[in-house]
Design a protein around this motif. Structure first.
Motif, PDB file in Angstrom:
ATOM      1  N   HIS A  72       0.831  -1.204   0.000  1.00 14.75           N
ATOM      2  CA  HIS A  72       0.000   0.000   0.000  1.00 14.75           C
ATOM      3  C   HIS A  72       0.865   1.253   0.000  1.00 14.75           C
ATOM      4  N   THR A  73       1.901   1.277   0.824  1.00 19.29           N
ATOM      5  CA  THR A  73       2.783   2.436   0.876  1.00 19.29           C
ATOM      6  C   THR A  73       3.425   2.704  -0.476  1.00 19.29           C
ATOM      7  N   SER A  74       3.968   1.652  -1.092  1.00 18.30           N
ATOM      8  CA  SER A  74       4.647   1.800  -2.377  1.00 18.30           C
ATOM      9  C   SER A  74       3.689   2.221  -3.482  1.00 18.30           C
ATOM     10  N   LEU A  75       2.559   1.543  -3.570  1.00 24.40           N
ATOM     11  CA  LEU A  75       1.634   1.800  -4.677  1.00 24.40           C
ATOM     12  C   LEU A  75       0.943   3.150  -4.543  1.00 24.40           C
ATOM     13  N   LEU A  76       0.695   3.597  -3.318  1.00 17.60           N
ATOM     14  CA  LEU A  76       0.091   4.917  -3.142  1.00 17.60           C
ATOM     15  C   LEU A  76       1.046   6.017  -3.599  1.00 17.60           C
ATOM     16  N   VAL A  77       2.333   5.844  -3.299  1.00 16.63           N
ATOM     17  CA  VAL A  77       3.334   6.809  -3.775  1.00 16.63           C
ATOM     18  C   VAL A  77       3.362   6.831  -5.301  1.00 16.63           C
ATOM     19  N   GLN A  78       3.356   5.655  -5.906  1.00 18.34           N
ATOM     20  CA  GLN A  78       3.398   5.578  -7.371  1.00 18.34           C
ATOM     21  C   GLN A  78       2.137   6.173  -7.995  1.00 18.34           C
ATOM     22  N   ALA A  79       0.977   5.856  -7.416  1.00 18.11           N
ATOM     23  CA  ALA A  79      -0.281   6.383  -7.951  1.00 18.11           C
ATOM     24  C   ALA A  79      -0.310   7.907  -7.887  1.00 18.11           C
ATOM     25  N   SER A  80       0.125   8.467  -6.770  1.00 19.09           N
ATOM     26  CA  SER A  80       0.109   9.922  -6.608  1.00 19.09           C
ATOM     27  C   SER A  80       1.028  10.601  -7.613  1.00 19.09           C
ATOM     28  N   ALA A  81       2.218  10.013  -7.817  1.00 23.54           N
ATOM     29  CA  ALA A  81       3.170  10.606  -8.764  1.00 23.54           C
ATOM     30  C   ALA A  81       2.646  10.530 -10.191  1.00 23.54           C
ATOM     31  N   GLU A  82       2.092   9.386 -10.580  1.00 21.95           N
ATOM     32  CA  GLU A  82       1.565   9.226 -11.938  1.00 21.95           C
ATOM     33  C   GLU A  82       0.333  10.091 -12.162  1.00 21.95           C
ATOM     34  N   MET A  83      -0.472  10.252 -11.130  1.00 25.20           N
ATOM     35  CA  MET A  83      -1.667  11.089 -11.255  1.00 25.20           C
ATOM     36  C   MET A  83      -1.270  12.549 -11.488  1.00 25.20           C
ATOM     37  N   SER A  84      -0.294  13.032 -10.740  1.00 30.13           N
ATOM     38  CA  SER A  84       0.170  14.416 -10.922  1.00 30.13           C
ATOM     39  C   SER A  84       0.758  14.615 -12.309  1.00 30.13           C
ATOM     40  N   ARG A  85       1.480  13.606 -12.790  1.00 29.80           N
ATOM     41  CA  ARG A  85       2.080  13.682 -14.115  1.00 29.80           C
ATOM     42  C   ARG A  85       0.999  13.707 -15.199  1.00 29.80           C
ATOM     43  N   ALA A  86      -0.052  12.935 -14.993  1.00 36.46           N
ATOM     44  CA  ALA A  86      -1.123  12.855 -15.993  1.00 36.46           C
ATOM     45  C   ALA A  86      -1.916  14.151 -16.078  1.00 36.46           C
ATOM     46  N   VAL A  87      -2.085  14.807 -14.935  1.00 36.42           N
ATOM     47  CA  VAL A  87      -2.876  16.042 -14.894  1.00 36.42           C
ATOM     48  C   VAL A  87      -2.084  17.237 -15.421  1.00 36.42           C
ATOM     49  N   LYS A  88      -0.777  17.210 -15.222  1.00 35.14           N
ATOM     50  CA  LYS A  88       0.064  18.361 -15.567  1.00 35.14           C
ATOM     51  C   LYS A  88      -0.060  18.717 -17.055  1.00 35.14           C
ATOM     52  N   GLY A  89      -0.296  19.955 -17.312  1.00 37.05           N
ATOM     53  CA  GLY A  89      -0.359  20.417 -18.691  1.00 37.05           C
ATOM     54  C   GLY A  89      -1.704  20.256 -19.351  1.00 37.05           C
ATOM     55  N   VAL A  90      -2.662  19.609 -18.658  1.00 41.13           N
ATOM     56  CA  VAL A  90      -3.996  19.432 -19.230  1.00 41.13           C
ATOM     57  C   VAL A  90      -4.861  20.614 -18.818  1.00 41.13           C
ATOM     58  N   ASP A  91      -5.526  21.225 -19.749  1.00 45.53           N
ATOM     59  CA  ASP A  91      -6.313  22.427 -19.497  1.00 45.53           C
ATOM     60  C   ASP A  91      -7.720  22.024 -19.063  1.00 45.53           C
ATOM     61  N   PHE A  92      -7.862  21.743 -17.769  1.00 45.31           N
ATOM     62  CA  PHE A  92      -9.147  21.395 -17.191  1.00 45.31           C
ATOM     63  C   PHE A  92      -9.651  22.535 -16.332  1.00 45.31           C
ATOM     64  N   ALA A  93     -10.956  22.644 -16.222  1.00 46.61           N
ATOM     65  CA  ALA A  93     -11.527  23.487 -15.178  1.00 46.61           C
ATOM     66  C   ALA A  93     -11.272  22.795 -13.841  1.00 46.61           C
ATOM     67  N   ALA A  94     -11.303  23.550 -12.756  1.00 49.49           N
ATOM     68  CA  ALA A  94     -10.968  23.002 -11.440  1.00 49.49           C
ATOM     69  C   ALA A  94     -11.819  21.779 -11.104  1.00 49.49           C
ATOM     70  N   LYS A  95     -13.111  21.829 -11.410  1.00 42.83           N
ATOM     71  CA  LYS A  95     -13.998  20.711 -11.105  1.00 42.83           C
ATOM     72  C   LYS A  95     -13.605  19.472 -11.889  1.00 42.83           C
ATOM     73  N   ARG A  96     -13.209  19.642 -13.138  1.00 43.97           N
ATOM     74  CA  ARG A  96     -12.812  18.519 -13.980  1.00 43.97           C
ATOM     75  C   ARG A  96     -11.493  17.907 -13.506  1.00 43.97           C
ATOM     76  N   VAL A  97     -10.589  18.743 -12.989  1.00 40.96           N
ATOM     77  CA  VAL A  97      -9.335  18.218 -12.451  1.00 40.96           C
ATOM     78  C   VAL A  97      -9.622  17.294 -11.277  1.00 40.96           C
ATOM     79  N   ARG A  98     -10.518  17.695 -10.425  1.00 40.17           N
ATOM     80  CA  ARG A  98     -10.862  16.880  -9.258  1.00 40.17           C
ATOM     81  C   ARG A  98     -11.484  15.549  -9.679  1.00 40.17           C
ATOM     82  N   SER A  99     -12.403  15.589 -10.642  1.00 41.40           N
ATOM     83  CA  SER A  99     -13.032  14.347 -11.089  1.00 41.40           C
ATOM     84  C   SER A  99     -12.027  13.447 -11.812  1.00 41.40           C
TER      85      SER A  99
END
Length: 221
Positions: free
Chosen positions: A100-127
């Protein structure tokens, strides 16, 4: 003296001989070996609590639940306290905590990478983020379950034993412990609101390093 799941995983990572699934396979093999040796009626399962930081507590609890189920444990999430209680035998709980510790770190890093540079409204970023974590959790669960099923088939072939009654008996002991502690527990539906986020999460899960010493965790340590 048999090695613990943690010791097996650490040995595997230190020699750098594993694929991304190898550590989980070792832990599954060890869990099944212990199931063949232990008497479920004479060995009581334990419990541990893991708190989830906001935001996305329910999605993080889903990831923990998938990891727990694939490692012969069961997890209950308390929405009001943002805490999950995981029930299982000691060696399985150790595997769950490390993964859980390892995979949560990986998920958080990949999620931030996926969101970066995408032009979403704030609500869409959260979803997007919430659905990403669900996609990641469910796909990781599938990968872990497949590894455990493979370990069970190999163990059954090598020992010529019928493992189903043994594993079912241990699962029943864990389920009973959960039911005794939480008699009114109920299931809840997983809600998805962003297909792009979900798909990105499954892609990240396919690339995830399934082992307690994943690369991101090792760098953080």
């Amino acid at each position: 003296k048999p090695k613990t799941a943690y010791e097996l995983a650490q040995c595997d990572w230190s020699t750098s001989v594993c694929s991304s699934d190898r550590a989980q396979q070792l832990m599954s093999d060890h869990s099944i070996e212990r199931a063949l040796l232990d008497d479920p009626d004479g060995t009581a399962p334990a419990a541990m609590r893991i708190w989830h930081d906001a935001p996305y507590s329910s999605q993080k609890a889903t990831l923990l639940g998938e990891i727990a189920h694939a490692n012969a444990c069961r997890s209950v999430w308390d929405k009001g306290l943002d805490v999950s209680t995981v029930f299982g035998f000691d060696h399985d709980l150790a595997s769950v905590e490390l993964l859980h510790t390892s995979l949560l770190v990986q998920a958080s890093a990949e999620m931030s990478r996926a969101v970066k540079g995408v032009d979403f409204a704030a609500k869409r970023v959260r979803s997007f983020r919430a659905s990403f974590l669900i996609g990641f959790a469910l796909r990781v669960g599938e990968r872990l379950e497949a590894i455990r099923e493979t370990s069970a088939r190999v163990a059954a072939a090598s020992t010529e034993a019928d493992l189903l009654p043994v594993l079912a008996s241990r699962d029943a002991v864990v389920e009973d412990a959960l039911s005794e502690a939480f008699p009114n527990v109920h299931s809840s539906r997983v809600l998805l609101s962003n297909g792009d986020g979900y798909r990105a999460g499954t892609v990240a899960a396919d690339k995830a390093d399934i082992g307690p010493g994943g690369p991101l965790l090792r760098q953080a340590g």
